[in-house]
Write an enzyme that holds these catalytic residues in place. Structure first.
Site, PDB file in Angstrom:
ATOM      1  N   GLU A   1      -7.835  10.079  -1.412  1.00  0.00           N
ATOM      2  CA  GLU A   1      -6.921   9.497  -0.417  1.00  0.00           C
ATOM      3  C   GLU A   1      -6.454   8.122  -0.869  1.00  0.00           C
ATOM      4  O   GLU A   1      -7.175   7.417  -1.588  1.00  0.00           O
ATOM      5  CB  GLU A   1      -7.651   9.343   0.924  1.00  0.00           C
ATOM      6  N   ASP A   2      -5.262   7.747  -0.430  1.00  0.00           N
ATOM      7  CA  ASP A   2      -4.794   6.388  -0.665  1.00  0.00           C
ATOM      8  C   ASP A   2      -5.476   5.419   0.297  1.00  0.00           C
ATOM      9  O   ASP A   2      -5.969   4.377  -0.086  1.00  0.00           O
ATOM     10  CB  ASP A   2      -3.260   6.313  -0.541  1.00  0.00           C
TER      11      ASP A   2
ATOM     12  N   ASP B   1      -7.564   5.221   7.650  1.00  0.00           N
ATOM     13  CA  ASP B   1      -7.300   4.334   8.780  1.00  0.00           C
ATOM     14  C   ASP B   1      -8.138   4.789   9.979  1.00  0.00           C
ATOM     15  O   ASP B   1      -9.295   4.405  10.112  1.00  0.00           O
ATOM     16  CB  ASP B   1      -5.787   4.370   9.045  1.00  0.00           C
TER      17      ASP B   1
ATOM     18  N   LYS C   1      -9.609   0.934   5.858  1.00  0.00           N
ATOM     19  CA  LYS C   1      -9.349  -0.100   6.870  1.00  0.00           C
ATOM     20  C   LYS C   1     -10.600  -0.314   7.705  1.00  0.00           C
ATOM     21  O   LYS C   1     -11.204   0.649   8.178  1.00  0.00           O
ATOM     22  CB  LYS C   1      -8.192   0.326   7.789  1.00  0.00           C
TER      23      LYS C   1
ATOM     24  N   ASP D   1       3.637   4.041   1.645  1.00  0.00           N
ATOM     25  CA  ASP D   1       5.040   3.848   2.004  1.00  0.00           C
ATOM     26  C   ASP D   1       5.236   3.043   3.280  1.00  0.00           C
ATOM     27  O   ASP D   1       4.342   2.944   4.124  1.00  0.00           O
ATOM     28  CB  ASP D   1       5.723   5.201   2.201  1.00  0.00           C
TER      29      ASP D   1
ATOM     30  N   ARG E   1       6.900   2.977  -2.231  1.00  0.00           N
ATOM     31  CA  ARG E   1       5.717   3.555  -2.879  1.00  0.00           C
ATOM     32  C   ARG E   1       5.639   3.102  -4.331  1.00  0.00           C
ATOM     33  O   ARG E   1       4.594   3.138  -4.951  1.00  0.00           O
ATOM     34  CB  ARG E   1       5.789   5.087  -2.868  1.00  0.00           C
TER      35      ARG E   1
ATOM     36  N   PHE F   1      -1.099  -3.367   8.305  1.00  0.00           N
ATOM     37  CA  PHE F   1      -0.273  -2.402   7.582  1.00  0.00           C
ATOM     38  C   PHE F   1      -0.101  -2.839   6.140  1.00  0.00           C
ATOM     39  O   PHE F   1       0.215  -3.999   5.862  1.00  0.00           O
ATOM     40  CB  PHE F   1       1.085  -2.263   8.268  1.00  0.00           C
ATOM     41  N   VAL F   2      -0.315  -1.910   5.212  1.00  0.00           N
ATOM     42  CA  VAL F   2      -0.164  -2.215   3.782  1.00  0.00           C
ATOM     43  C   VAL F   2       0.822  -1.246   3.136  1.00  0.00           C
ATOM     44  O   VAL F   2       0.991  -0.116   3.599  1.00  0.00           O
ATOM     45  CB  VAL F   2      -1.519  -2.167   3.032  1.00  0.00           C
TER      46      VAL F   2
ATOM     47  N   GLY G   1       0.877  10.029  -0.278  1.00  0.00           N
ATOM     48  CA  GLY G   1       0.418   8.687  -0.629  1.00  0.00           C
ATOM     49  C   GLY G   1      -0.495   8.543  -1.828  1.00  0.00           C
ATOM     50  O   GLY G   1      -0.477   7.527  -2.508  1.00  0.00           O
TER      51      GLY G   1
END
Ligand code: IMP
Ligand code: MG
Length: 189
Positions: free
Chosen positions: A109-110, A113, A141, A169, A175, A162-163, A54
């Site tokens: 990190e992307d 969560d 998040k 992805d 992506r 959810f994004v 990600g």
């Protein structure tokens, strides 16, 4: 010419997403983070560690906003697979290649969560005795039960939805969207 909207509509026939963070806003914030990191690491040569898959787009944009000498490496940990909810188990799929003892590490990190991935990486990287270890995430998040703290650099705090896009992805696809899209209210289970 095919647009970002075409791509979304073709692949997500039933699900509905809307733009949440524009390409311009991502780049503006990435510049700010890059400047901050460059100031904090002046005179040192940090290793940016991208977490596959990600974070590869964010990592590529971020390091170009950090005008100091740096190196990069990647590690890969198990992801959600094709699900939207974490399995709760994290495992290592690709280890770091470089020697990190006494080096300054910045894990990129992307999105954070549950915080399980960060917790896992903190444990395995700390065992390799880096000089310092910090975490940067584009998205964090907002969850009551996240175990991620502390994250040193956060791009955007987002709701617990959810994004997708900009590296993130949905079932391995999308992506390549330039913006970040969020699941519309009606689709949240
Ligand atoms: P955590 O271990 O629960 O913090 O999950 C972190 C990883 O889950 C991220 O690096 C992403 O790969 C994935 N992930 C979490 N939330 C999302 C999302 O909303 N969209 C896409 N991937 C996500
Ligand atoms: Mg990830």
């Amino acid at each position: 010419m095919r647009s970002e909207q075409n791509l979304l509509q073709d692949v997500l026939k039933k699900e509905e997403f809307e733009v949440y963070i524009s390409e311009e806003d991502i780049h503006r914030r990435t510049k700010e983070l890059g400047r901050q990191i460059a100031d904090d690491y002046e005179g040192r040569v940090p290793i940016f560690v991208g977490v596959l898959n990600g974070s590869f787009i964010f990592l590529a944009d971020l390091i170009r906003e950090v005008p100091i000498d740096c190196e990069i490496d990647f590690l890969k940990i198990s992801s959600y697979g094709d699900e939207k909810i974490s399995s709760g188990n994290v495992s290592l799929l690709k280890a770091l290649d470089c020697e990190i003892e006494d080096r300054d590490l910045i894990v990129v990190e992307d999105i954070v969560d549950s915080g399980l991935s960060i917790q896992y990486m903190r444990k395995i990287i700390t065992a390799m005795k880096p000089r310092s270890l910090k975490f940067v995430t584009l998205l964090l998040k907002e969850r009551d039960n996240s175990i991620a703290a502390p994250i040193d650099y956060v791009g955007f705090r987002i709701p617990d939805k959810f994004v997708i896009g900009y590296g993130l992805d949905y079932k391995q696809k999308l992506r390549n969207l330039r913006a970040i899209y969020i699941e519309k209210e009606s689709n949240v289970e």
